[in-house]
Design a protein around this motif. Structure first.
Motif, PDB file in Angstrom:
ATOM      1  N   SER A  16       0.429  -0.976  -0.065  1.00 42.58           N
ATOM      2  CA  SER A  16       0.297  -0.235   0.313  1.00 42.58           C
ATOM      3  C   SER A  16       0.547   1.189  -0.649  1.00 42.58           C
ATOM      4  O   SER A  16       2.191   1.067   0.234  1.00 42.58           O
ATOM      5  N   LEU A  17      -0.075   2.377  -0.697  1.00 37.69           N
ATOM      6  CA  LEU A  17       1.159   3.676  -0.782  1.00 37.69           C
ATOM      7  C   LEU A  17      -0.168   4.922   0.433  1.00 37.69           C
ATOM      8  O   LEU A  17      -0.759   5.122   0.391  1.00 37.69           O
ATOM      9  N   LEU A  18       0.454   4.830   1.444  1.00 35.00           N
ATOM     10  CA  LEU A  18       0.139   5.953   2.906  1.00 35.00           C
ATOM     11  C   LEU A  18      -1.765   5.440   3.041  1.00 35.00           C
ATOM     12  O   LEU A  18      -2.327   5.752   2.870  1.00 35.00           O
ATOM     13  N   GLY A  19      -1.591   3.610   3.205  1.00 36.71           N
ATOM     14  CA  GLY A  19      -2.786   3.436   3.398  1.00 36.71           C
ATOM     15  C   GLY A  19      -4.082   3.223   2.178  1.00 36.71           C
ATOM     16  O   GLY A  19      -5.132   1.893   2.737  1.00 36.71           O
ATOM     17  N   LYS A  20      -2.945   3.266   1.416  1.00 35.14           N
ATOM     18  CA  LYS A  20      -3.912   3.051  -0.082  1.00 35.14           C
ATOM     19  C   LYS A  20      -4.083   1.271  -0.492  1.00 35.14           C
ATOM     20  O   LYS A  20      -2.632   1.388  -1.485  1.00 35.14           O
ATOM     21  N   PRO A  21      -4.243   0.838  -0.837  1.00 32.80           N
ATOM     22  CA  PRO A  21      -3.377  -0.859  -1.213  1.00 32.80           C
ATOM     23  C   PRO A  21      -3.214  -0.809  -3.318  1.00 32.80           C
ATOM     24  O   PRO A  21      -3.952   0.449  -3.534  1.00 32.80           O
ATOM     25  N   PHE A  22      -2.137  -0.351  -3.374  1.00 32.48           N
ATOM     26  CA  PHE A  22      -1.932  -0.647  -5.253  1.00 32.48           C
ATOM     27  C   PHE A  22      -3.392  -1.551  -5.351  1.00 32.48           C
ATOM     28  O   PHE A  22      -2.681  -2.639  -5.068  1.00 32.48           O
ATOM     29  N   VAL A  23      -3.590  -1.023  -6.899  1.00 30.78           N
ATOM     30  CA  VAL A  23      -4.359  -2.513  -7.585  1.00 30.78           C
ATOM     31  C   VAL A  23      -3.135  -2.400  -8.924  1.00 30.78           C
ATOM     32  O   VAL A  23      -1.580  -2.079  -9.357  1.00 30.78           O
ATOM     33  N   ALA A  24      -3.389  -4.213 -10.156  1.00 29.43           N
ATOM     34  CA  ALA A  24      -2.697  -3.927 -11.218  1.00 29.43           C
ATOM     35  C   ALA A  24      -2.684  -2.547 -11.859  1.00 29.43           C
ATOM     36  O   ALA A  24      -1.772  -2.377 -12.948  1.00 29.43           O
ATOM     37  N   SER A  25      -3.984  -2.761 -12.260  1.00 26.72           N
ATOM     38  CA  SER A  25      -4.768  -1.656 -13.534  1.00 26.72           C
ATOM     39  C   SER A  25      -5.443  -1.110 -13.708  1.00 26.72           C
ATOM     40  O   SER A  25      -6.567  -1.159 -11.869  1.00 26.72           O
ATOM     41  N   LEU A  26      -6.438   0.200 -14.424  1.00 31.08           N
ATOM     42  CA  LEU A  26      -7.442   0.647 -14.483  1.00 31.08           C
ATOM     43  C   LEU A  26      -7.999   0.044 -13.732  1.00 31.08           C
ATOM     44  O   LEU A  26      -9.381   0.580 -13.460  1.00 31.08           O
ATOM     45  N   ARG A  27      -8.429  -0.827 -14.409  1.00 34.60           N
ATOM     46  CA  ARG A  27      -9.767  -2.188 -14.289  1.00 34.60           C
ATOM     47  C   ARG A  27      -9.566  -2.356 -12.912  1.00 34.60           C
ATOM     48  O   ARG A  27     -10.999  -3.284 -12.862  1.00 34.60           O
ATOM     49  N   ASP A  28      -9.246  -2.376 -12.093  1.00 37.13           N
ATOM     50  CA  ASP A  28      -8.974  -3.199 -10.728  1.00 37.13           C
ATOM     51  C   ASP A  28      -9.337  -2.634  -9.777  1.00 37.13           C
ATOM     52  O   ASP A  28      -9.570  -2.923  -8.599  1.00 37.13           O
ATOM     53  N   ILE A  29      -9.723  -0.819 -10.844  1.00 42.29           N
ATOM     54  CA  ILE A  29     -10.180   0.213  -9.741  1.00 42.29           C
ATOM     55  C   ILE A  29     -11.786  -0.295  -9.099  1.00 42.29           C
ATOM     56  O   ILE A  29     -12.614  -0.391 -10.182  1.00 42.29           O
ATOM     57  N   ASP A  30     -12.193  -0.237  -7.918  1.00 39.96           N
ATOM     58  CA  ASP A  30     -13.412  -0.321  -8.026  1.00 39.96           C
ATOM     59  C   ASP A  30     -14.630   1.017  -7.427  1.00 39.96           C
ATOM     60  O   ASP A  30     -15.561   0.482  -6.887  1.00 39.96           O
ATOM     61  N   ARG A  31     -13.784   1.907  -8.080  1.00 45.27           N
ATOM     62  CA  ARG A  31     -14.477   2.893  -8.061  1.00 45.27           C
ATOM     63  C   ARG A  31     -14.908   3.698  -9.626  1.00 45.27           C
ATOM     64  O   ARG A  31     -14.065   3.823  -9.985  1.00 45.27           O
ATOM     65  N   PRO A  32     -15.349   4.291  -9.466  1.00 52.09           N
ATOM     66  CA  PRO A  32     -15.252   4.973 -10.590  1.00 52.09           C
ATOM     67  C   PRO A  32     -14.268   6.329 -10.353  1.00 52.09           C
ATOM     68  O   PRO A  32     -13.335   7.127  -9.360  1.00 52.09           O
ATOM     69  N   VAL A  33     -13.472   6.594 -11.389  1.00 54.20           N
ATOM     70  CA  VAL A  33     -12.128   6.996 -11.715  1.00 54.20           C
ATOM     71  C   VAL A  33     -12.515   8.576 -12.248  1.00 54.20           C
ATOM     72  O   VAL A  33     -12.973   8.679 -13.825  1.00 54.20           O
ATOM     73  N   ASP A  34     -11.781   9.861 -11.406  1.00 46.22           N
ATOM     74  CA  ASP A  34     -12.113  11.078 -11.871  1.00 46.22           C
ATOM     75  C   ASP A  34     -11.209  11.459 -13.058  1.00 46.22           C
ATOM     76  O   ASP A  34     -11.180  12.120 -14.279  1.00 46.22           O
ATOM     77  N   MET A  35      -9.610  11.440 -12.460  1.00 45.04           N
ATOM     78  CA  MET A  35      -8.285  11.547 -13.253  1.00 45.04           C
ATOM     79  C   MET A  35      -7.886  10.641 -13.051  1.00 45.04           C
ATOM     80  O   MET A  35      -7.889  10.230 -12.153  1.00 45.04           O
ATOM     81  N   VAL A  36      -7.269  10.110 -14.668  1.00 49.11           N
ATOM     82  CA  VAL A  36      -5.677   9.407 -14.337  1.00 49.11           C
ATOM     83  C   VAL A  36      -4.786   9.519 -14.352  1.00 49.11           C
ATOM     84  O   VAL A  36      -4.225  11.045 -15.431  1.00 49.11           O
ATOM     85  N   ASP A  37      -3.746  10.012 -13.666  1.00 48.20           N
ATOM     86  CA  ASP A  37      -2.923  10.642 -13.464  1.00 48.20           C
ATOM     87  C   ASP A  37      -1.416   9.810 -13.631  1.00 48.20           C
ATOM     88  O   ASP A  37      -1.145   8.400 -13.339  1.00 48.20           O
ATOM     89  N   ILE A  38      -0.444   9.666 -15.007  1.00 43.45           N
ATOM     90  CA  ILE A  38      -0.094   8.825 -16.000  1.00 43.45           C
ATOM     91  C   ILE A  38       2.216   9.713 -15.430  1.00 43.45           C
ATOM     92  O   ILE A  38       2.300  10.531 -15.475  1.00 43.45           O
ATOM     93  N   PHE A  39       2.268   8.437 -14.626  1.00 48.38           N
ATOM     94  CA  PHE A  39       4.157   8.311 -14.943  1.00 48.38           C
ATOM     95  C   PHE A  39       4.423   7.722 -15.501  1.00 48.38           C
ATOM     96  O   PHE A  39       5.090   6.344 -14.557  1.00 48.38           O
ATOM     97  N   ARG A  40       4.196   7.423 -16.614  1.00 49.84           N
ATOM     98  CA  ARG A  40       5.114   6.440 -17.574  1.00 49.84           C
ATOM     99  C   ARG A  40       5.540   6.967 -18.807  1.00 49.84           C
ATOM    100  O   ARG A  40       4.638   7.932 -19.287  1.00 49.84           O
ATOM    101  N   ALA A  41       6.701   6.477 -19.539  1.00 56.26           N
ATOM    102  CA  ALA A  41       6.942   7.305 -20.352  1.00 56.26           C
ATOM    103  C   ALA A  41       6.175   7.534 -21.574  1.00 56.26           C
ATOM    104  O   ALA A  41       5.173   7.006 -21.556  1.00 56.26           O
ATOM    105  N   SER A  42       6.582   8.517 -22.421  1.00 54.64           N
ATOM    106  CA  SER A  42       5.266   8.451 -23.436  1.00 54.64           C
ATOM    107  C   SER A  42       5.015   7.509 -24.165  1.00 54.64           C
ATOM    108  O   SER A  42       3.468   7.381 -24.582  1.00 54.64           O
ATOM    109  N   ALA A  43       5.913   6.648 -24.837  1.00 60.13           N
ATOM    110  CA  ALA A  43       5.997   5.334 -25.665  1.00 60.13           C
ATOM    111  C   ALA A  43       4.485   4.558 -24.830  1.00 60.13           C
ATOM    112  O   ALA A  43       4.384   3.420 -25.407  1.00 60.13           O
ATOM    113  N   HIS A  44       4.468   4.339 -23.593  1.00 55.01           N
ATOM    114  CA  HIS A  44       3.654   3.640 -23.040  1.00 55.01           C
ATOM    115  C   HIS A  44       2.278   4.306 -22.067  1.00 55.01           C
ATOM    116  O   HIS A  44       0.989   3.128 -22.322  1.00 55.01           O
ATOM    117  N   VAL A  45       1.753   5.543 -22.811  1.00 56.00           N
ATOM    118  CA  VAL A  45       0.434   6.412 -22.954  1.00 56.00           C
ATOM    119  C   VAL A  45      -0.101   5.466 -23.242  1.00 56.00           C
ATOM    120  O   VAL A  45      -1.893   5.219 -22.966  1.00 56.00           O
TER     121      VAL A  45
END
Length: 194
Positions: free
Chosen positions: A59-88
């Motif tokens: 977990s990160l600051l008490g929030k459990p990591f998920v493997a991918s966006l599809r594993d999130i159990d609630r609606p997401v308002d914003m996706v903040d991407i910390f990956r190289a441009s080629a992986h976007v």
């Protein structure tokens, strides 16, 4: 949208309108930029979700990591991407498969993929590239000015020293306050001159 220069109102509307943010590429290492951004935004009241397949089970600051966006159990308002441009593009495609769709795709400083941005915008999402929501939040809320950084926002009023629970100009409460050496000095100095 001109992705070389964003109007302040565009950024302000995004940061004021989103509540849940998925950070793709979040790191539990407290020396990584994704950690700083995650912590800062969590302290400003955003519902933060760390996405990193290599960290599932942690977990990160008490929030459990998920493997991918599809594993999130609630609606997401914003996706903040910390990956190289080629992986976007695969991340944007995964975001576009969510129901409901997120409102915003945000690519961090140094991350730009115009093709992925065009695809997201065609689906009705807002897109920000090569910017950091932590920096933009601090600049637009005036928090950053207390650290000696030019916010490019002119005002004849001095920004208030951020304190815990204070309502900021982006209409979000600061949960942690301005607990830095610079803000502590400013508070002391202000008390001595009053």
């Amino acid at each position: 949208m001109n992705h070389d220069a964003y109007p302040d109102n565009y950024i302000r509307e995004i940061l004021s309108g989103v509540k849940t943010i998925a950070v793709v590429g979040a790191s539990p290492l407290n020396v990584r930029p994704s950690y700083f951004v995650f912590k800062y935004l969590a302290e400003r009241g955003y519902d933060m979700i760390p996405v990193n397949p290599g960290q599932v089970g942690n977990s990160l600051l008490g929030k459990p990591f998920v493997a991918s966006l599809r594993d999130i159990d609630r609606p997401v308002d914003m996706v903040d991407i910390f990956r190289a441009s080629a992986h976007v593009m695969p991340i944007v495609e995964e975001a576009l498969a969510l129901a409901p769709l997120p409102k915003v795709i945000w690519m961090q400083i140094g991350v730009r993929n115009d093709e992925a941005a065009a695809r997201a915008e065609a689906a009705g999402l807002r897109v920000v590239m090569n910017r950091c929501p932590k920096i933009e939040y601090g600049r637009l809320s005036s928090e950053i000015s207390w650290m000696g950084v030019n916010s490019r926002t002119l005002s004849s009023k001095r920004a208030p020293v951020p304190v815990k629970g204070m309502r900021l100009s982006l209409d979000r409460a600061s949960l942690a306050g301005g607990d830095t050496a610079a803000s502590d000095r400013a508070t002391r100095n202000r008390g001595e001159t009053s």
